[in-house]
Scaffold this motif. Structure first.
Motif, mmCIF file in Angstrom:
data_model
loop_
_atom_site.group_PDB
_atom_site.id
_atom_site.type_symbol
_atom_site.label_atom_id
_atom_site.label_comp_id
_atom_site.label_asym_id
_atom_site.label_seq_id
_atom_site.Cartn_x
_atom_site.Cartn_y
_atom_site.Cartn_z
ATOM 1 N N THR A 154 28.947 65.706 9.224
ATOM 2 C CA THR A 154 28.946 64.752 8.333
ATOM 3 C C THR A 154 28.399 63.421 8.569
ATOM 4 N N GLU A 155 28.928 62.475 7.489
ATOM 5 C CA GLU A 155 28.112 61.025 7.745
ATOM 6 C C GLU A 155 28.756 60.216 8.991
ATOM 7 N N ALA A 156 29.602 61.025 9.695
ATOM 8 C CA ALA A 156 30.090 60.015 10.581
ATOM 9 C C ALA A 156 29.191 60.026 11.933
ATOM 10 N N LYS A 157 28.357 61.373 12.144
ATOM 11 C CA LYS A 157 27.139 60.935 12.948
ATOM 12 C C LYS A 157 26.160 59.897 12.633
ATOM 13 N N LYS A 158 25.955 59.539 11.347
ATOM 14 C CA LYS A 158 24.984 58.415 11.152
ATOM 15 C C LYS A 158 25.679 57.338 11.187
ATOM 16 N N SER A 159 26.798 57.285 11.228
ATOM 17 C CA SER A 159 27.684 55.944 10.995
ATOM 18 C C SER A 159 28.118 55.091 12.463
ATOM 19 N N LEU A 160 27.662 55.721 13.540
ATOM 20 C CA LEU A 160 27.968 55.156 14.660
ATOM 21 C C LEU A 160 27.187 53.865 14.973
ATOM 22 N N THR A 161 28.022 53.057 15.355
ATOM 23 C CA THR A 161 27.293 51.607 15.640
ATOM 24 C C THR A 161 27.880 51.198 16.777
ATOM 25 N N ILE A 162 27.181 50.626 17.897
ATOM 26 C CA ILE A 162 27.616 49.989 19.283
ATOM 27 C C ILE A 162 27.109 48.799 19.262
ATOM 28 N N ARG A 163 27.943 47.760 19.579
ATOM 29 C CA ARG A 163 27.527 46.340 19.872
ATOM 30 C C ARG A 163 28.258 45.661 21.070
ATOM 31 N N ARG A 164 27.642 44.704 21.499
ATOM 32 C CA ARG A 164 28.243 43.985 22.302
ATOM 33 C C ARG A 164 28.379 42.457 21.639
ATOM 34 N N ASP A 165 29.584 41.845 21.896
ATOM 35 C CA ASP A 165 29.865 40.561 21.180
ATOM 36 C C ASP A 165 30.912 39.881 22.098
ATOM 37 N N GLU A 166 30.558 38.747 22.528
ATOM 38 C CA GLU A 166 31.336 37.772 23.257
ATOM 39 C C GLU A 166 32.046 38.624 24.626
ATOM 40 N N GLY A 167 31.206 39.341 25.281
ATOM 41 C CA GLY A 167 31.670 40.025 26.419
ATOM 42 C C GLY A 167 32.576 41.279 25.909
ATOM 43 N N ARG A 168 32.671 41.705 24.870
ATOM 44 C CA ARG A 168 33.157 42.837 24.499
ATOM 45 C C ARG A 168 32.113 43.801 23.980
ATOM 46 N N LEU A 169 32.760 45.158 24.200
ATOM 47 C CA LEU A 169 32.156 46.286 23.600
ATOM 48 C C LEU A 169 32.663 46.682 22.391
ATOM 49 N N ILE A 170 32.090 47.103 21.160
ATOM 50 C CA ILE A 170 32.627 47.507 20.094
ATOM 51 C C ILE A 170 32.032 48.580 19.551
ATOM 52 N N VAL A 171 32.769 49.995 19.393
ATOM 53 C CA VAL A 171 32.168 50.852 18.908
ATOM 54 C C VAL A 171 32.647 51.346 17.771
ATOM 55 N N GLU A 172 31.912 51.304 16.352
ATOM 56 C CA GLU A 172 32.480 51.590 15.161
ATOM 57 C C GLU A 172 31.938 52.815 14.559
ATOM 58 N N MET A 173 32.839 53.487 13.748
ATOM 59 C CA MET A 173 32.210 54.568 12.986
ATOM 60 C C MET A 173 32.959 54.542 11.488
ATOM 61 N N PRO A 174 32.429 53.466 10.570
ATOM 62 C CA PRO A 174 33.054 53.704 9.359
ATOM 63 C C PRO A 174 32.369 54.609 8.420
ATOM 64 N N TYR A 175 32.837 55.545 7.715
ATOM 65 C CA TYR A 175 32.286 56.837 7.229
ATOM 66 C C TYR A 175 33.023 56.979 5.817
ATOM 67 N N GLU A 176 32.458 57.584 4.918
ATOM 68 C CA GLU A 176 33.249 58.292 3.701
ATOM 69 C C GLU A 176 33.037 59.886 3.878
ATOM 70 N N ARG A 177 34.000 60.477 3.386
ATOM 71 C CA ARG A 177 33.686 61.983 3.270
ATOM 72 C C ARG A 177 33.936 62.496 1.685
ATOM 73 N N ARG A 178 33.102 62.985 1.096
ATOM 74 C CA ARG A 178 33.371 63.447 -0.291
ATOM 75 C C ARG A 178 33.629 64.907 -0.271
ATOM 76 N N VAL A 179 34.837 65.488 -0.863
ATOM 77 C CA VAL A 179 35.402 66.660 -0.996
ATOM 78 C C VAL A 179 35.338 67.101 -2.386
ATOM 79 N N HIS A 180 34.816 68.168 -2.701
ATOM 80 C CA HIS A 180 34.717 68.844 -4.039
ATOM 81 C C HIS A 180 36.057 69.680 -4.144
ATOM 82 N N MET A 181 36.684 69.198 -5.281
ATOM 83 C CA MET A 181 38.000 69.794 -5.671
ATOM 84 C C MET A 181 37.682 70.896 -6.582
#
Length: 141
Positions: free
Chosen positions: A84-111
């Motif tokens: 899904t889009e989760a693979k494309k949404s991976l962002t990793i950043r270092r910020d003020e001595g912290r490591l932040i890993v984020e995965m914001p994504y949407e999934r559309r499911v046909h009903m």
């Protein structure tokens, strides 16, 4: 033998055929919708578990480089067939001595027909607060 009195109508007890048909239809639709939505939540649960594993590393997630984190996630995608889009949404950043890993994504499911459900997921691992990894965030709407 029973005697029936003329003029007294007995009331029907229980559901008739139409009532049962409506109940079976509602249960069937609900079950089919759950079957369509369950894989999206299962995939999100698995991704969340992988981030929690990284948070529980002995040296912490800060000990991993960005390429090591990406490699771990790529391995997880491959083994668990994440497509899904989760693979494309991976962002990793270092910020003020912290490591932040984020995965914001949407999934559309046909009903059915032209009706889709959009599921909004946001996974975040902050090395400063590893114990609150991947908890649901409040919406900003």
């Amino acid at each position: 033998m029973r005697e029936y009195q003329i003029g007294k109508i007995s009331k029907q007890q229980g559901l008739g055929m139409v009532g049962w048909l409506v109940i079976v239809l509602i249960c069937g639709l609900t079950f089919s919708q759950v079957l369509k939505l369950f894989p999206a939540y299962l995939e999100n649960w698995g991704l969340s578990g992988e981030l929690k594993k990284m948070a529980e590393l002995p040296n912490g997630v800060e000990s991993l480089s960005v390429s090591e984190i990406k490699k771990r996630m790529q391995n997880y995608y491959l083994v668990n067939r994440v497509s899904t889009e989760a693979k494309k949404s991976l962002t990793i950043r270092r910020d003020e001595g912290r490591l932040i890993v984020e995965m914001p994504y949407e999934r559309r499911v046909h009903m059915f027909w032209n009706i889709d459900v959009v599921l909004d997921f946001h996974l975040q691992l902050d090395s400063k607060f590893p114990n609150v990894c991947c908890k649901a965030r409040e919406t900003e709407h």
